[in-house]
Design an enzyme around this catalytic site. Structure first.
Site, PDB file in Angstrom:
ATOM      1  N   HIS A 499       0.814  -1.211   0.000  1.00 56.54           N
ATOM      2  CA  HIS A 499       0.000   0.000   0.000  1.00 56.54           C
ATOM      3  C   HIS A 499       0.855   1.271   0.000  1.00 56.54           C
ATOM      4  O   HIS A 499       0.512   2.255   0.641  1.00 56.54           O
ATOM      5  CB  HIS A 499      -0.924   0.008   1.228  1.00 56.54           C
ATOM      6  N   HIS A 543      -7.296  -0.429   2.630  1.00 56.70           N
ATOM      7  CA  HIS A 543      -6.502  -0.870   1.486  1.00 56.70           C
ATOM      8  C   HIS A 543      -6.666   0.236   0.447  1.00 56.70           C
ATOM      9  O   HIS A 543      -7.721   0.876   0.355  1.00 56.70           O
ATOM     10  CB  HIS A 543      -6.990  -2.226   1.017  1.00 56.70           C
TER      11      HIS A 543
HETATM   12  P1  FAD Z   1      -1.148   1.380 -10.179  1.00 58.28           P
HETATM   13  O1  FAD Z   1      -2.514   0.870 -10.034  1.00 58.28           O
HETATM   14  O2  FAD Z   1      -0.020   0.543  -9.801  1.00 58.28           O
HETATM   15  O3  FAD Z   1      -0.997   1.967 -11.634  1.00 58.28           O
HETATM   16  C1  FAD Z   1       0.208   2.509 -12.147  1.00 58.28           C
HETATM   17  C2  FAD Z   1       0.270   2.192 -13.631  1.00 58.28           C
HETATM   18  O4  FAD Z   1       1.306   2.966 -14.226  1.00 58.28           O
HETATM   19  C3  FAD Z   1       0.596   0.724 -13.917  1.00 58.28           C
HETATM   20  O5  FAD Z   1      -0.285   0.204 -14.871  1.00 58.28           O
HETATM   21  C4  FAD Z   1       2.031   0.787 -14.425  1.00 58.28           C
HETATM   22  O6  FAD Z   1       2.358  -0.270 -15.294  1.00 58.28           O
HETATM   23  C5  FAD Z   1       2.057   2.146 -15.104  1.00 58.28           C
HETATM   24  N1  FAD Z   1       3.405   2.721 -15.204  1.00 58.28           N
HETATM   25  C6  FAD Z   1       4.326   2.844 -14.209  1.00 58.28           C
HETATM   26  N2  FAD Z   1       5.462   3.408 -14.690  1.00 58.28           N
HETATM   27  C7  FAD Z   1       5.231   3.655 -16.013  1.00 58.28           C
HETATM   28  C8  FAD Z   1       6.029   4.217 -17.059  1.00 58.28           C
HETATM   29  N3  FAD Z   1       7.300   4.643 -16.846  1.00 58.28           N
HETATM   30  N4  FAD Z   1       5.496   4.317 -18.299  1.00 58.28           N
HETATM   31  C9  FAD Z   1       4.217   3.895 -18.547  1.00 58.28           C
HETATM   32  N5  FAD Z   1       3.424   3.330 -17.599  1.00 58.28           N
HETATM   33  C10 FAD Z   1       3.932   3.223 -16.347  1.00 58.28           C
HETATM   34  N6  FAD Z   1      -5.458  -2.261  -2.599  1.00 58.28           N
HETATM   35  C11 FAD Z   1      -6.729  -2.475  -2.201  1.00 58.28           C
HETATM   36  O7  FAD Z   1      -7.497  -1.532  -2.021  1.00 58.28           O
HETATM   37  N7  FAD Z   1      -7.182  -3.743  -1.956  1.00 58.28           N
HETATM   38  C12 FAD Z   1      -6.384  -4.828  -2.063  1.00 58.28           C
HETATM   39  O8  FAD Z   1      -6.842  -5.939  -1.840  1.00 58.28           O
HETATM   40  C13 FAD Z   1      -5.030  -4.627  -2.443  1.00 58.28           C
HETATM   41  N8  FAD Z   1      -4.166  -5.659  -2.519  1.00 58.28           N
HETATM   42  C14 FAD Z   1      -2.952  -5.484  -3.124  1.00 58.28           C
HETATM   43  C15 FAD Z   1      -2.180  -6.610  -3.424  1.00 58.28           C
HETATM   44  C16 FAD Z   1      -1.034  -6.485  -4.190  1.00 58.28           C
HETATM   45  C17 FAD Z   1      -0.211  -7.705  -4.521  1.00 58.28           C
HETATM   46  C18 FAD Z   1      -0.636  -5.202  -4.663  1.00 58.28           C
HETATM   47  C19 FAD Z   1       0.586  -5.036  -5.525  1.00 58.28           C
HETATM   48  C20 FAD Z   1      -1.383  -4.063  -4.328  1.00 58.28           C
HETATM   49  C21 FAD Z   1      -2.539  -4.194  -3.563  1.00 58.28           C
HETATM   50  N9  FAD Z   1      -3.353  -3.102  -3.263  1.00 58.28           N
HETATM   51  C22 FAD Z   1      -4.610  -3.307  -2.768  1.00 58.28           C
HETATM   52  C23 FAD Z   1      -2.910  -1.717  -3.514  1.00 58.28           C
HETATM   53  C24 FAD Z   1      -3.577  -1.056  -4.725  1.00 58.28           C
HETATM   54  O9  FAD Z   1      -3.684  -1.969  -5.787  1.00 58.28           O
HETATM   55  C25 FAD Z   1      -2.746   0.175  -5.126  1.00 58.28           C
HETATM   56  O10 FAD Z   1      -2.696   1.075  -4.043  1.00 58.28           O
HETATM   57  C26 FAD Z   1      -3.337   0.913  -6.309  1.00 58.28           C
HETATM   58  O11 FAD Z   1      -3.446   0.078  -7.423  1.00 58.28           O
HETATM   59  C27 FAD Z   1      -2.456   2.110  -6.638  1.00 58.28           C
HETATM   60  O12 FAD Z   1      -3.013   2.784  -7.730  1.00 58.28           O
HETATM   61  P2  FAD Z   1      -2.111   3.710  -8.644  1.00 58.28           P
HETATM   62  O13 FAD Z   1      -2.991   4.223  -9.724  1.00 58.28           O
HETATM   63  O14 FAD Z   1      -1.374   4.649  -7.793  1.00 58.28           O
HETATM   64  O15 FAD Z   1      -0.998   2.742  -9.249  1.00 58.28           O
END
Ligand code: FAD
Length: 548
Positions: A499, A543
Site C-alpha cells: 500500500h 486498502h
Molecule cells: P497502479 O494501479 O499501480 O498503476 C500505475 C500504472 O502505471 C501501472 O499500470 C504501471 O504499469 C504504469 N506505469 C508505471 N510506470 C510507467 C512508465 N514509466 N510508463 C508507462 N506506464 C507506467 N489495494 C486495495 O485496495 N485492496 C487490495 O486488496 C489490495 N491488494 C494489493 C495486493 C497487491 C499484490 C498489490 C501489488 C497491491 C494491492 N493493493 C490493494 C494496492 C492497490 O492496488 C494500489 O494502491 C493501487 O493500485 C495504486 O493505484 P495507482 O494508480 O497509484 O498505481
C-alpha cells in the site's frame, strides 16, 4: 497531439481517462508500459503470496505460465533495498505492469478508510475540498453495489446507505462463505470491547470497469508497451517551466517517440513510477539529479521522499483439519476444479477475494508509547492497526517454504498508522533501470511498539472461546510475551500489504515541502498534474485502491 496524455493505465489513470473522455470533444492518449490484463495475473498473485516456493508437484494449473506473478510480464519485478528494521532483509515488491495497474493483481479488498483520513488531508493541505463530506459524495458516483456471486442474504452485513448503486465500479460482499466466518463473528461478540463488530467497512470485488467503458470511445487511445522515459520542458509560462511533451519507448534501445498534450499531462504511474519519471525529467533534489548528470529543471527535494506503507506480520496458527482452504493451494487438481467452476459459472471459492473478514483497531489510549509520542492516527476514531483473517496459510516472505501438511489460520496484523518514512530515488539515469525503493519499515519507536502490541492483540483474539475447539497452537515464534522475543519475530517475519503512498505528496499551496498543490498540480511547474497513490500524504485506514 492530444488534449491530455495520461501516463499509466492503472487504478487512477483509468478513472481519469474515463471521466475526461465523457466529453467527446476531448482527446486522450493513455500510455501504459505493461500488457493487456489477464485473470491469470490475479491468480498468480495469490499463489505467490500463499506459496512463495512452488515446486513441480504443487504449481498452479496455468499451463506453461511461470508459477509466480513476479516471473511474468504482468509485474514490474521490483525489490526493496535491504531494510535495516527487518534485519537487513530485502524482498520483491509487486506492482502491476498491466492494464489496471496494481488493481489488476491485488487482493480485491475495497474500502475507503476513516472519515478522519480525509479530514486530516484537508487540514494538512489547507484545502477543505479534501474533507470527508466532499469525498464521500463521490462514492455514489464511483461504486455500484451488486449482490455477491453466491446470492447469499446480505442483511446485517453492510449498510446500503453507505454505498452507491449507479457508479462505474461493481462492488459486492465476498461471493463465497467460509467455514470459519461464524467463529470470527462470534469472537467479535465475545470480545466486543476490544474487537467490536463493524457492520460496514466495504470488502468487495473490483474490476477494470473504467477503462472498459472508455476504451471504445473514439476520443481515447490506449497504447500498451509504452514505457514513459521522461516529460519534456516545452517552454515557460508565467515564469515557471512548462511541460507538454512526453517521451516514451517500447523497450530499452528502441527509438523514442514524443507525444504532446495540448492541455495537461496527467502522471498516474503510481508511487514508484511517478517519482521515477519526475526525477528522470529533472524535477527533484538538485544534488541527486546532478550526481547522475540529469539537468535540473525544477528543484524540489521532496520528490520521492515521504514514502510510507502498511507493514504486516503473518501470525499463523495451526488449526484442526476440515475448515481451512489449505488443500486448495496445495493440490493443483483441487485448484483446477475451483478454477473450472469459476470459469464456467463465476461461482465457487474463487468467486471471492478469499479475505472475508478484516477489522481496524486502536491501541489502548493508556499505552506507554503515548507518553513520549503523540498519537499518529488520523484522528481519535481512526485506527492504528488492521487484523486480516485468512482461512489458509499465508506468508509472503521470499524463500519461505510453506508446510506440506496441516491446516492453518492467518491472523495477519498490519500497521495502519506507521511513522517510518522511506524513499524512491534513482539508481541511474537509465529510464529502464529500477529505482532504489526504500520503505524504511519499522525504524521508529512507535512502529515497533505498535507492531508488538498487534501481535499481543492477535493472541487475545485467538484465545476467544470461539476458537477453542479449532486453534491448536501458534505456528511461528510469537508465543513468548517478552518484548525482545516479539521484536525478533516481527523483524524476521514482517513484509508488506503493498500500500505504498506519499512519494509525490500533496501539501499546502506555497509550502516549502511536498510535490503537488491540493489541486494536484506539480509545484514549480506548469502542465503536469499527478493523480495516483503517490499524492496521499500518509497511508489511509484502508486498502488503498478505493482511496486512490
Ligand atoms: P497502479 O494501479 O499501480 O498503476 C500505475 C500504472 O502505471 C501501472 O499500470 C504501471 O504499469 C504504469 N506505469 C508505471 N510506470 C510507467 C512508465 N514509466 N510508463 C508507462 N506506464 C507506467 N489495494 C486495495 O485496495 N485492496 C487490495 O486488496 C489490495 N491488494 C494489493 C495486493 C497487491 C499484490 C498489490 C501489488 C497491491 C494491492 N493493493 C490493494 C494496492 C492497490 O492496488 C494500489 O494502491 C493501487 O493500485 C495504486 O493505484 P495507482 O494508480 O497509484 O498505481
Amino acid at each position: 497531439t492530444y488534449d491530455y496524455v495520461i501516463v499509466g493505465a492503472g487504478n487512477a489513470g483509468n478513472v481519469i481517462a474515463s471521466r475526461l473522455s465523457e466529453d467527446p470533444r476531448t482527446s486522450i492518449l493513455v500510455l501504459e508500459a505493461g500488457v493487456r490484463a489477464s485473470w491469470r495475473a490475479w491468480f498468480l498473485s495469490w499463489y505467490q503470496h500463499s506459496r512463495p516456493i512452488c515446486d513441480q508437484t504443487a504449481c498452479p494449473p496455468f499451463g506453461n505460465e511461470t508459477e509466480h506473478l513476479l516471473d511474468t510480464p504482468y509485474d514490474w519485478n521490483y525489490t526493496v533495498t535491504p531494510q535495516k528494521g527487518l534485519n537487513g532483509r530485502t524482498f520483491p515488491y509487486n506492482r502491476g505492469k498491466i492494464l489496471g495497474g496494481s488493481s489488476s493483481v491485488n487482493y480485491m479488498v475495497h474500502q475507503y478508510g476513516s472519515s478522519e483520513d480525509y479530514d486530516k488531508i484537508a487540514e494538512i493541505t489547507g484545502d477543505a475540498g479534501w474533507n470527508w463530506d466532499n469525498v464521500k459524495r463521490n462514492i455514489g458516483k464511483h461504486e455500484k453495489i451488486v449482490p455477491p456471486a453466491d446470492g447469499h442474504d446480505t442483511t446485517g452485513q453492510y449498510i446500503p446507505a453507505n454505498h452507491g448503486t449507479n457508479g462505474m465500479l461493481s462492488v459486492s460482499l465476498p461471493g463465497s462463505s467460509q467455514l470459519i466466518d461464524s467463529r470470527v463473528i462470534a469472537t467479535t461478540r465475545e470480545l466486543s470491547e476490544e474487537f467490536p463488530f463493524n457492520e460496514d467497512m466495504g470488502a468487495g470485488i473490483s474490476a477494470t470497469t473504467y477503462l472498459a467503458a472508455a476504451i471504445n470511445r473514439p476520443n481515447v487511445h490506449v497504447l500498451l508497451n509504452a514505457h514513459v522515459t521522461k516529460l519534456l520542458r516545452t517552454g515557460t509560462i508565467q515564469g515557471v517551466p512548462s511541460f507538454r511533451s512526453v517521451e516514451f519507448a517500447g523497450k530499452p534501445g528502441a527509438p523514442s517517440i514524443i507525444v504532446t498534450a495540448r492541455r495537461e499531462i496527467v502522471l498516474s504511474a503510481g508511487s514508484i513510477g511517478t517519482p521515477q519519471i519526475l526525477l528522470l525529467s529533472g524535477i527533484g533534489a538538485r544534488d541527486e539529479l546532478e550526481a547522475l548528470g540529469i539537468p535540473v529543471v525544477v528543484e524540489n527535494p521532496s520528490v520521492g521522499k515521504n514514502l510510507s506503507d502498511h507493514v504486516l506480520v503473518p501470525n499463523i496458527f495451526r488449526v484442526k483439519d476440515g475448515e481451512s482452504l489449505d488443500a486448495l493451494f496445495r493440490d493443483p487438481a483441487l485448484f483446477k476444479a475451483a478454477l473450472d467452476e469459476w470459469m464456467e459459472t463465476k461461482r465457487g471459492v474463487l468467486a471471492s477475494s478469499m479475505l472475508n473478514h478484516m477489522g481496524y483497531f486502536r491501541l489502548p489510549s493508556t499505552s506507554s508509547i503515548f507518553s513520549t509520542i503523540s498519537d499518529p492516527a488520523s484522528g481519535p476514531k481512526a485506527s492504528h492497526w488492521e487484523l486480516i483473517v485468512t482461512n489458509f496459510y499465508i506468508n509472503p516472505k521470499p524463500g519461505h517454504i510453506p508446510p506440506e501438511t496441516g491446516s492453518y489460520l492467518g491472523l495477519v496484523s498490519a500497521l495502519i498508522s506507521p511513522t517510518s518514512r522511506g524513499s524512491v530515488t534513482l539508481a541511474s539515469a537509465d529510464p529502464f533501470a529500477h529505482p532504489l525503493i526504500d520503505p524504511n519499515y519499522l525504524t521508529t519507536p512507535f512502529d515497533i511498539f505498535a507492531m508488538r502490541e498487534t501481535v499481543r492483540a492477535v493472541k487475545r483474539f485467538a484465545a476467544a472461546e470461539a476458537w477453542k475447539d479449532y486453534i491448536i497452537a501458534p505456528f511461528g515464534n510469537f508465543s513468548s510475551d517478552v518484548d525482545a522475543d516479539l521484536d525478533a519475530y516481527i523483524r524476521d517475519q514482517a513484509s508488506t500489504v503493498y500500500h505504498m503512498v506519499g512519494t509525490a505528496s500533496m501539501s499546502p499551496r506555497g509550502a516549502e515541502w511536498g510535490v503537488v498543490d491540493p489541486d494536484l498540480k506539480v509545484k514549480g511547474a506548469e502542465g503536469i498534474r499527478i493523480v495516483d497513490a503517490s499524492v496521499l500524504p500518509f497511508p489511509p485506514n484502508a486498502h488503498t485502491q478505493g482511496p486512490v
